[in-house]
Design a protein around this motif. Sequence first.
Motif, short mmCIF file in Angstrom:
data_model
loop_
_atom_site.label_atom_id
_atom_site.label_comp_id
_atom_site.label_asym_id
_atom_site.label_seq_id
_atom_site.Cartn_x
_atom_site.Cartn_y
_atom_site.Cartn_z
N GLU A 149 15.94 -7.31 1.32
CA GLU A 149 16.18 -5.90 0.98
C GLU A 149 15.73 -4.98 2.11
OE1 GLU A 149 14.88 -2.51 -2.29
OE2 GLU A 149 13.97 -4.50 -2.35
N ASP A 150 14.64 -5.37 2.81
CA ASP A 150 14.15 -4.54 3.91
C ASP A 150 15.18 -4.45 5.03
OD1 ASP A 150 11.52 -3.88 2.89
OD2 ASP A 150 11.04 -5.99 3.19
N TYR A 151 15.78 -5.60 5.37
CA TYR A 151 16.80 -5.59 6.43
C TYR A 151 18.00 -4.73 6.01
CZ TYR A 151 14.34 -9.34 8.85
OH TYR A 151 13.41 -10.07 9.54
N GLU A 152 18.42 -4.87 4.76
CA GLU A 152 19.56 -4.10 4.29
C GLU A 152 19.25 -2.60 4.31
OE1 GLU A 152 22.47 -5.31 3.89
OE2 GLU A 152 21.75 -7.36 4.20
N THR A 153 18.03 -2.24 3.95
CA THR A 153 17.62 -0.83 3.97
C THR A 153 17.63 -0.30 5.40
OG1 THR A 153 16.22 -1.15 2.01
CG2 THR A 153 15.77 0.78 3.38
N MET A 158 0.83 -1.20 0.00
CA MET A 158 0.00 0.00 0.00
C MET A 158 0.87 1.26 0.00
SD MET A 158 -2.87 1.18 2.80
CE MET A 158 -1.64 1.60 4.02
N MET A 159 1.93 1.23 0.82
CA MET A 159 2.81 2.41 0.87
C MET A 159 3.56 2.59 -0.44
SD MET A 159 4.28 2.62 4.77
CE MET A 159 4.74 0.91 4.94
N LYS A 160 3.88 1.45 -1.09
CA LYS A 160 4.52 1.55 -2.41
C LYS A 160 3.58 2.26 -3.38
CE LYS A 160 7.78 -2.29 -2.80
NZ LYS A 160 8.07 -3.57 -3.49
N ASP A 161 2.28 1.85 -3.35
CA ASP A 161 1.30 2.45 -4.26
C ASP A 161 1.13 3.93 -4.00
OD1 ASP A 161 0.91 0.01 -5.43
OD2 ASP A 161 -0.85 -0.51 -4.21
N LEU A 162 1.33 4.33 -2.74
CA LEU A 162 1.17 5.74 -2.39
C LEU A 162 2.43 6.55 -2.72
CD1 LEU A 162 -0.71 5.41 1.02
CD2 LEU A 162 -1.64 6.31 -1.14
N GLY A 163 3.49 5.87 -3.19
CA GLY A 163 4.68 6.58 -3.61
C GLY A 163 5.75 6.72 -2.56
N PHE A 164 5.62 6.04 -1.42
CA PHE A 164 6.67 6.09 -0.40
C PHE A 164 7.92 5.39 -0.93
CE2 PHE A 164 2.95 6.87 2.16
CZ PHE A 164 3.40 7.62 3.24
N LYS A 207 11.68 3.41 -0.37
CA LYS A 207 11.97 2.24 0.48
C LYS A 207 12.42 2.66 1.89
CE LYS A 207 16.74 1.63 -1.21
NZ LYS A 207 17.68 0.67 -1.85
N PHE A 208 13.05 3.80 2.01
CA PHE A 208 13.50 4.26 3.34
C PHE A 208 12.31 4.65 4.21
CE2 PHE A 208 17.14 5.02 0.53
CZ PHE A 208 18.12 4.29 1.21
N ASP A 209 11.37 5.38 3.63
CA ASP A 209 10.17 5.76 4.38
C ASP A 209 9.35 4.53 4.77
OD1 ASP A 209 10.79 8.44 4.23
OD2 ASP A 209 9.68 8.76 2.36
N ARG A 210 9.20 3.62 3.81
CA ARG A 210 8.42 2.40 4.08
C ARG A 210 9.03 1.61 5.24
NH1 ARG A 210 8.90 1.42 -1.44
NH2 ARG A 210 10.12 -0.45 -1.00
N ASN A 211 10.33 1.43 5.19
CA ASN A 211 10.99 0.61 6.21
C ASN A 211 11.07 1.33 7.56
OD1 ASN A 211 12.02 -2.12 5.15
ND2 ASN A 211 12.47 -0.71 3.48
N ALA A 212 11.09 2.63 7.54
CA ALA A 212 11.05 3.37 8.80
C ALA A 212 9.72 3.14 9.51
CB ALA A 212 11.26 4.86 8.55
N VAL A 213 8.62 3.14 8.73
CA VAL A 213 7.29 2.90 9.30
C VAL A 213 7.19 1.46 9.81
CG1 VAL A 213 4.83 2.75 8.77
CG2 VAL A 213 6.17 4.67 7.90
N LEU A 214 7.66 0.50 8.99
CA LEU A 214 7.63 -0.90 9.40
C LEU A 214 8.42 -1.11 10.69
CD1 LEU A 214 8.08 -2.66 5.95
CD2 LEU A 214 6.12 -2.91 7.48
#
Length: 258
Positions: A61-65, A1-7, A9-16
């Motif tokens: 990739e999420d862990y690396e980010t 969903m966050m990808k679709d909203l244009g976030f 990878k850094f913003d997405r993983n910060a929220v996660l």
Amino acid sequence: MMKDLGFNKFDRNAVLYYFLDKSADWRNYNVPGQQVLSGTVPNSQLQQYRAKGFGGCLASEDYETMKKMGLSVNSEEDWRGILQQTQEKESYFAAIRSVERQLTAAMTNSDPAVAERQLFPLIASDEKGTGTVLLQNHLADFGLEQILNVPAVPGAGIVATSAQLAQVFSALQIDALSCARPAFEQGRPLKNLAIMLFATRIGSPLAKGGAMEFEFDGGKVKRIAFQHPVYRDHLQNLRDYPDLGGCRVDAGFVERLN
């Protein structure tokens, strides 16, 4: 969903990370390697922590980010290193425990002849092999020469037989022993060196007791040294690491030696 909203990878993983960090499983899964190695978490428990993975919501990739963002996460490589080092550490502590059990049996045996038979296969000096040990005294002048029936024991020590070593333990009248711990120097553990404290009975040539360091290799004790506290500063080490490798020495035991 966050990808679709244009976030990105850094913003997405910060929220996660923000939401996952509220979970005990997440914190255990990402326990820092340094904390593990300096603590008492057994390898079996670490395996359980690792088994509770987050593959359902995170990819490599999420862990690396997250790592690039400076967040506390363990990659697969981190986990391999943590588990390998804890396994090596546990094997080392197990080796100390094995030698400790055999030494304790001989040191507390009231019959020197039986103690000698227990010590013979356990000790092996570099100079003369099985049944001998390099014996040093940095602790106090308690008549070691008279016990061994030798003219002098130099600072470098002498090679003693199992019979002589059994006689030393008998003469000391050992009343109680602590568990054995890795010996430290300047804040770092020394390879294949361990220290155990011993208390003596009234009438012993060594009042109260002291510390005994042993050096081992392949399950054999090659050197034994009666150590003064300042030599390895094991008393400070006890304060810094009250529980080390499953060995916790009661403060009352230490006070008994002061």
